[in-house]
Design an enzyme around this catalytic site. Sequence first.
Site, PDB file in Angstrom:
ATOM      1  N   GLY A 158       6.425  12.246   1.827  1.00 21.74           N
ATOM      2  CA  GLY A 158       7.765  11.797   2.099  1.00 21.74           C
ATOM      3  C   GLY A 158       7.628  10.610   2.995  1.00 21.74           C
ATOM      4  N   CYS A 159       6.498  10.630   3.662  1.00 17.52           N
ATOM      5  CA  CYS A 159       6.368   9.685   4.753  1.00 17.52           C
ATOM      6  C   CYS A 159       4.907   9.656   5.145  1.00 17.52           C
ATOM      7  CB  CYS A 159       7.252  10.156   5.891  1.00 17.52           C
ATOM      8  SG  CYS A 159       7.204   9.102   7.299  1.00 17.52           S
ATOM      9  N   GLY A 160       4.427  10.799   5.546  1.00 17.66           N
ATOM     10  CA  GLY A 160       2.991  10.989   5.663  1.00 17.66           C
ATOM     11  C   GLY A 160       2.657  11.708   4.400  1.00 17.66           C
TER      12      GLY A 160
END
Lengths: 275, 275
Positions: A110-112
């Site tokens: 999602g992001c990491g």
Amino acid sequence: MTDIERAGEAERFSILRLSRESKDGIEKMVARERPFTIILNDNELVTLLSSPVELKYLAVGFLYSEGLIQSRDDIKKVTVDDQRGVARVETVNPTEIEEGVVFKRIISSGCGRGASFYSAADTVIEKVDSSMELSVDEVFILVAQFQRRSELYAATGAVHSAALCDHKDILIFSEDIGRHNAIDKIFGRCLLDNIPAKNRIIVTSGRITSEIMHKVAKRGIPVLISVSAPTDLAVKTADVLGITLVASVRGKKMDIYTGNERIVTDGTSGQRAVG
Amino acid sequence: MTDIERAGEAERFSILRLSRESKDGIEKMVARERPFTIILNDNELVTLLSSPVELKYLAVGFLYSEGLIQSRDDIKKVTVDDQRGVARVETVNPTEIEEGVVFKRIISSGCGRGASFYSAADTVIEKVDSSMELSVDEVFILVAQFQRRSELYAATGAVHSAALCDHKDILIFSEDIGRHNAIDKIFGRCLLDNIPAKNRIIVTSGRITSEIMHKVAKRGIPVLISVSAPTDLAVKTADVLGITLVASVRGKKMDIYTGNERIVTDGTSGQRAVG
């Protein structure tokens, strides 16, 4: 010393603040990040990088989210060494639980990146059945409460927050450098402290991916509210699983991606699901 | 149809926008999220959730970041099936590379979770030695360019961006729903297309954790610029590895956490490292 420093969630650093005109030595709060290893029945399962608080909840929530435990009854013992960042979890039926763990690994981003183990438990998710209703005002009020509580984010800018709520109050609040961890801490606490999660609301600061959606669906959450935006797979998953996805709640507007029948616009919500 | 729709990075959804006073059906762009499986020498290594573009670069960058390949010469063949979201990578020396992969796993959380395999290659990281200098103005100009290029973020709010830059221009730009993926795509492209990364600058939209710091240190990057904030481990890692960490670049100010000798405040940078 502030509360978040005392709790070990943040540390003060001397840094240099520059602009085109000025150069100042200032002190800034920085979020702590520590490795946290979960040992499941004497096998080192995983090392998470996380905020070093609520590690017991994180361990249990992670195991639940990954389908390695199904309920509190599966847990025989949990011991956490906060200093060394290690949790040892013993389960009632070790062999059964560890089956399938090494078969396949999915890392989501999602992001990491999120890492999940596939397991039989993850493949069957029921559609969330709930008659919960929430008014537009109630969503705004919950998000305002949520943002007031996000002290570590306010101080450091480097963490995510998550909260379990009913239609008017925050029941559990967690922060972590990982947006998955923040939610896992909440569900871990629900499991260990016998707090019902079903028919509650989750509010999160993080962007919504399919993995987050599956995580909340497994706990029977009918409404997910995010300050950020979702991905297409998250929207499609919410639709299939019957979850109301309210995202991009900012200022005076919110976007309803799925399940808009649960969000009423006449100012007050009508019937509500019983927690 | 917009460019990001044509590229398959985003999709248009019909949603409901609510405020206290209004209720509008609108169309909104949503970032695509797809599973992407990397098969290394016929072994299914990992499934990442990512934005379905530049998958070849992502596969190679991931393998490099995880220490599973050391250079372009280790790669015998890369084939990507964009439709099915599968990359097959064959290496020159399969047995050597796969050693150690299953020993230990670390999942980090800057935001989502990152998964890394420990390997011998990761334990030795040299201090970054570079005489690069950058002026405060140059940092602001790079960040302004970077934000103008972040089209997918501007449209969807659900992705991260990363860029490889010299002191005045963006050389490579990538976006992905995962902030790790965005950086891996850049380094994967550097490797495949023989673009030097050493002595360049990385600009990223994402919060900085220790893992991101190790990733850029491995590529000899002396300056990391982020719009967001770092964790304490990221700051300490930057300090040990001799990396200049410029974070929280917003509006007219920036915070220099480490290596401030590379940021000059007289408006123009002096001597510069040769790329």
